[in-house]
Design an enzyme around this catalytic site. Structure first.
Site, PDB file in Angstrom:
ATOM      1  N   LYS A   9      32.736  30.549  43.357  1.00  0.00           N
ATOM      2  CA  LYS A   9      31.531  30.659  42.612  1.00  0.00           C
ATOM      3  C   LYS A   9      31.006  29.340  42.137  1.00  0.00           C
ATOM      4  O   LYS A   9      31.543  28.314  42.266  1.00  0.00           O
ATOM      5  CB  LYS A   9      31.952  31.513  41.553  1.00  0.00           C
ATOM      6  CG  LYS A   9      32.305  32.935  42.119  1.00  0.00           C
ATOM      7  CD  LYS A   9      32.541  33.926  40.827  1.00  0.00           C
ATOM      8  CE  LYS A   9      33.244  35.147  41.241  1.00  0.00           C
ATOM      9  NZ  LYS A   9      33.534  36.109  40.115  1.00  0.00           N
ATOM     10  N   TYR A  49      27.284  42.653  44.848  1.00  0.00           N
ATOM     11  CA  TYR A  49      27.852  43.262  43.562  1.00  0.00           C
ATOM     12  C   TYR A  49      27.318  44.577  43.422  1.00  0.00           C
ATOM     13  O   TYR A  49      27.261  45.092  42.376  1.00  0.00           O
ATOM     14  CB  TYR A  49      27.629  42.260  42.497  1.00  0.00           C
ATOM     15  CG  TYR A  49      28.595  41.027  42.395  1.00  0.00           C
ATOM     16  CD1 TYR A  49      29.958  41.294  42.361  1.00  0.00           C
ATOM     17  CD2 TYR A  49      28.016  39.852  42.317  1.00  0.00           C
ATOM     18  CE1 TYR A  49      31.050  40.271  42.415  1.00  0.00           C
ATOM     19  CE2 TYR A  49      28.970  38.859  42.292  1.00  0.00           C
ATOM     20  CZ  TYR A  49      30.287  39.072  42.188  1.00  0.00           C
ATOM     21  OH  TYR A  49      31.218  38.151  42.214  1.00  0.00           O
ATOM     22  N   PHE A  57      27.047  43.755  32.436  1.00  0.00           N
ATOM     23  CA  PHE A  57      27.208  42.493  33.032  1.00  0.00           C
ATOM     24  C   PHE A  57      26.378  42.076  34.299  1.00  0.00           C
ATOM     25  O   PHE A  57      26.606  41.146  34.609  1.00  0.00           O
ATOM     26  CB  PHE A  57      28.777  42.181  32.896  1.00  0.00           C
ATOM     27  CG  PHE A  57      29.462  42.722  34.024  1.00  0.00           C
ATOM     28  CD1 PHE A  57      29.492  42.402  35.306  1.00  0.00           C
ATOM     29  CD2 PHE A  57      30.326  43.700  33.575  1.00  0.00           C
ATOM     30  CE1 PHE A  57      30.309  43.380  36.147  1.00  0.00           C
ATOM     31  CE2 PHE A  57      31.359  44.605  34.462  1.00  0.00           C
ATOM     32  CZ  PHE A  57      31.174  44.225  35.634  1.00  0.00           C
ATOM     33  N   ARG A  85      44.194  38.020  46.847  1.00  0.00           N
ATOM     34  CA  ARG A  85      43.918  38.558  45.564  1.00  0.00           C
ATOM     35  C   ARG A  85      44.866  38.231  44.432  1.00  0.00           C
ATOM     36  O   ARG A  85      44.555  37.785  43.225  1.00  0.00           O
ATOM     37  CB  ARG A  85      43.594  40.166  45.330  1.00  0.00           C
ATOM     38  CG  ARG A  85      42.593  40.677  46.078  1.00  0.00           C
ATOM     39  CD  ARG A  85      41.248  40.685  45.330  1.00  0.00           C
ATOM     40  NE  ARG A  85      41.440  41.623  44.159  1.00  0.00           N
ATOM     41  CZ  ARG A  85      40.243  41.744  43.476  1.00  0.00           C
ATOM     42  NH1 ARG A  85      39.428  41.311  43.738  1.00  0.00           N
ATOM     43  NH2 ARG A  85      40.611  42.569  42.496  1.00  0.00           N
ATOM     44  N   THR A  91      41.177  39.523  36.994  1.00  0.00           N
ATOM     45  CA  THR A  91      39.553  39.603  36.875  1.00  0.00           C
ATOM     46  C   THR A  91      39.487  38.375  35.600  1.00  0.00           C
ATOM     47  O   THR A  91      38.315  37.707  35.647  1.00  0.00           O
ATOM     48  CB  THR A  91      38.767  40.899  36.902  1.00  0.00           C
ATOM     49  OG1 THR A  91      39.061  41.489  37.988  1.00  0.00           O
ATOM     50  CG2 THR A  91      37.221  40.456  36.720  1.00  0.00           C
ATOM     51  N   ARG A 102      42.747  31.673  39.038  1.00  0.00           N
ATOM     52  CA  ARG A 102      42.125  31.855  37.772  1.00  0.00           C
ATOM     53  C   ARG A 102      43.131  31.891  36.405  1.00  0.00           C
ATOM     54  O   ARG A 102      42.589  31.227  35.626  1.00  0.00           O
ATOM     55  CB  ARG A 102      41.468  33.376  37.489  1.00  0.00           C
ATOM     56  CG  ARG A 102      40.347  33.793  38.628  1.00  0.00           C
ATOM     57  CD  ARG A 102      40.183  35.207  38.761  1.00  0.00           C
ATOM     58  NE  ARG A 102      39.157  35.309  39.522  1.00  0.00           N
ATOM     59  CZ  ARG A 102      38.690  36.824  39.974  1.00  0.00           C
ATOM     60  NH1 ARG A 102      39.528  37.732  39.775  1.00  0.00           N
ATOM     61  NH2 ARG A 102      37.551  36.897  40.553  1.00  0.00           N
ATOM     62  N   ASN A 112      34.938  33.003  36.442  1.00  0.00           N
ATOM     63  CA  ASN A 112      36.267  33.054  36.918  1.00  0.00           C
ATOM     64  C   ASN A 112      36.404  32.400  38.113  1.00  0.00           C
ATOM     65  O   ASN A 112      37.281  32.857  38.917  1.00  0.00           O
ATOM     66  CB  ASN A 112      36.739  34.603  36.736  1.00  0.00           C
ATOM     67  CG  ASN A 112      36.092  35.404  37.658  1.00  0.00           C
ATOM     68  OD1 ASN A 112      34.985  35.009  38.336  1.00  0.00           O
ATOM     69  ND2 ASN A 112      36.474  36.862  37.566  1.00  0.00           N
ATOM     70  N   HIS A 115      35.817  34.520  44.052  1.00  0.00           N
ATOM     71  CA  HIS A 115      35.802  36.000  44.477  1.00  0.00           C
ATOM     72  C   HIS A 115      36.717  36.026  45.598  1.00  0.00           C
ATOM     73  O   HIS A 115      36.834  35.342  46.452  1.00  0.00           O
ATOM     74  CB  HIS A 115      34.299  36.314  44.852  1.00  0.00           C
ATOM     75  CG  HIS A 115      34.175  37.546  45.687  1.00  0.00           C
ATOM     76  ND1 HIS A 115      34.343  38.880  44.855  1.00  0.00           N
ATOM     77  CD2 HIS A 115      34.435  38.076  46.946  1.00  0.00           C
ATOM     78  CE1 HIS A 115      34.413  40.015  45.624  1.00  0.00           C
ATOM     79  NE2 HIS A 115      34.189  39.389  47.088  1.00  0.00           N
ATOM     80  N   GLU A 126      31.889  42.732  53.387  1.00  0.00           N
ATOM     81  CA  GLU A 126      31.482  41.533  52.722  1.00  0.00           C
ATOM     82  C   GLU A 126      31.283  40.367  53.880  1.00  0.00           C
ATOM     83  O   GLU A 126      30.594  39.504  53.788  1.00  0.00           O
ATOM     84  CB  GLU A 126      32.395  41.186  51.655  1.00  0.00           C
ATOM     85  CG  GLU A 126      32.352  41.752  50.360  1.00  0.00           C
ATOM     86  CD  GLU A 126      33.339  41.834  49.051  1.00  0.00           C
ATOM     87  OE1 GLU A 126      34.185  40.955  49.388  1.00  0.00           O
ATOM     88  OE2 GLU A 126      33.296  42.552  48.218  1.00  0.00           O
TER      89      GLU A 126
HETATM   90  P1  IDP Z   1      36.848  40.878  40.697  1.00  0.00           P
HETATM   91  O1  IDP Z   1      36.034  39.769  41.032  1.00  0.00           O
HETATM   92  O2  IDP Z   1      38.425  40.521  40.200  1.00  0.00           O
HETATM   93  O3  IDP Z   1      36.981  41.702  41.998  1.00  0.00           O
HETATM   94  P2  IDP Z   1      35.292  42.755  39.743  1.00  0.00           P
HETATM   95  O4  IDP Z   1      35.798  43.781  38.696  1.00  0.00           O
HETATM   96  O5  IDP Z   1      34.907  43.297  40.982  1.00  0.00           O
HETATM   97  O6  IDP Z   1      36.424  41.845  39.443  1.00  0.00           O
HETATM   98  O7  IDP Z   1      34.120  42.182  39.044  1.00  0.00           O
HETATM   99  C1  IDP Z   1      33.041  41.233  39.721  1.00  0.00           C
HETATM  100  C2  IDP Z   1      32.849  40.099  38.848  1.00  0.00           C
HETATM  101  O8  IDP Z   1      32.017  40.422  37.790  1.00  0.00           O
HETATM  102  C3  IDP Z   1      34.115  39.408  38.022  1.00  0.00           C
HETATM  103  O9  IDP Z   1      34.691  38.483  38.957  1.00  0.00           O
HETATM  104  C4  IDP Z   1      33.432  38.713  37.046  1.00  0.00           C
HETATM  105  O10 IDP Z   1      32.939  37.567  37.525  1.00  0.00           O
HETATM  106  C5  IDP Z   1      32.198  39.759  36.751  1.00  0.00           C
HETATM  107  N1  IDP Z   1      32.729  40.600  35.398  1.00  0.00           N
HETATM  108  C6  IDP Z   1      33.512  41.886  35.574  1.00  0.00           C
HETATM  109  N2  IDP Z   1      33.734  42.013  34.307  1.00  0.00           N
HETATM  110  C7  IDP Z   1      33.206  41.512  33.563  1.00  0.00           C
HETATM  111  C8  IDP Z   1      32.701  41.478  32.022  1.00  0.00           C
HETATM  112  O11 IDP Z   1      33.297  42.455  31.518  1.00  0.00           O
HETATM  113  N3  IDP Z   1      31.872  40.596  31.621  1.00  0.00           N
HETATM  114  C9  IDP Z   1      31.425  39.689  32.338  1.00  0.00           C
HETATM  115  N4  IDP Z   1      31.505  39.608  33.737  1.00  0.00           N
HETATM  116  C10 IDP Z   1      32.211  40.599  34.339  1.00  0.00           C
END
Ligand code: IDP
Length: 150
Positions: A9, A49, A57, A85, A91, A102, A112, A115, A126
């Site tokens: 990212k 997304y 968010f 993963r 996450t 992370r 973070n 992805h 994807e």
């Molecule tokens: P992942 O990236 O670990 O698969 P997902 O739940 O698919 O996690 O969420 C996608 C992305 O959205 C996360 O990597 C993070 O950057 C962002 N994200 C997820 N939850 C939150 C939140 O509560 N606040 C802000 N950003 C979030």
């Protein structure tokens, strides 16, 4: 062989973590089959997304992912979807174990660093969303028999 989609990212690129992140997957024994540095359009970000489109968010996430260059990658190898993963970590980086990307390199869930596809279905979706078939390079590394028993 299984394939997954990974993206460094904008925070990972800006912080100079591209080499470190690529090295982690190389050292594990996985094979890089697609790689490009790109600016992400809002359309691509929203498609990528889409499962989060109703989350509070979502707007911030799309703004963030379009805010600077991203390194999009496809990696290949046995178990690469689930294992990438694990290497990436939880996450929320505050919950990510030390030793994960992370866990070692991030603090905030909205920054973070990387992805990774979370399922075989999403990996296929994807990869097709981010790459054209001719951008992927199938090859067999010379080390294959030193990573795989068979
Ligand atoms: P992942 O990236 O670990 O698969 P997902 O739940 O698919 O996690 O969420 C996608 C992305 O959205 C996360 O990597 C993070 O950057 C962002 N994200 C997820 N939850 C939150 C939140 O509560 N606040 C802000 N950003 C979030």
């Amino acid at each position: 062989m299984e394939r997954t989609f990974l993206a460094i990212k904008p925070d990972g690129v800006q912080r100079g973590l591209v080499g470190t992140i690529i090295q982690r997957f190389e050292q594990k024994g996985y094979t890089l089959v697609g790689l490009k540095l790109m600016r992400v359009s809002r359309e691509l970000a929203e498609q990528h997304y889409s499962e989060h489109k109703d989350k509070p968010f979502f707007a911030g996430l799309v703004n963030f992912i379009t805010s600077g260059p991203v390194v999009a990658m496809v990696w290949e190898g046995r178990g690469v979807i689930a294992n990438a993963r694990k290497l990436i970590g939880a996450t929320n980086p505050l919950n990510a174990e030390p030793g994960t990307l992370r866990g070692d390199f991030a603090v905030d869930v909205g920054r973070n660093v990387i992805h990774g596809s979370d399922s075989p279905e999403n990996a296929e979706r994807e990869i097709n969303l981010w790459f054209q078939t001719q951008e992927l390079v199938p090859w067999e590394p010379a080390f294959t028999s030193w990573v795989y028993e068979m």
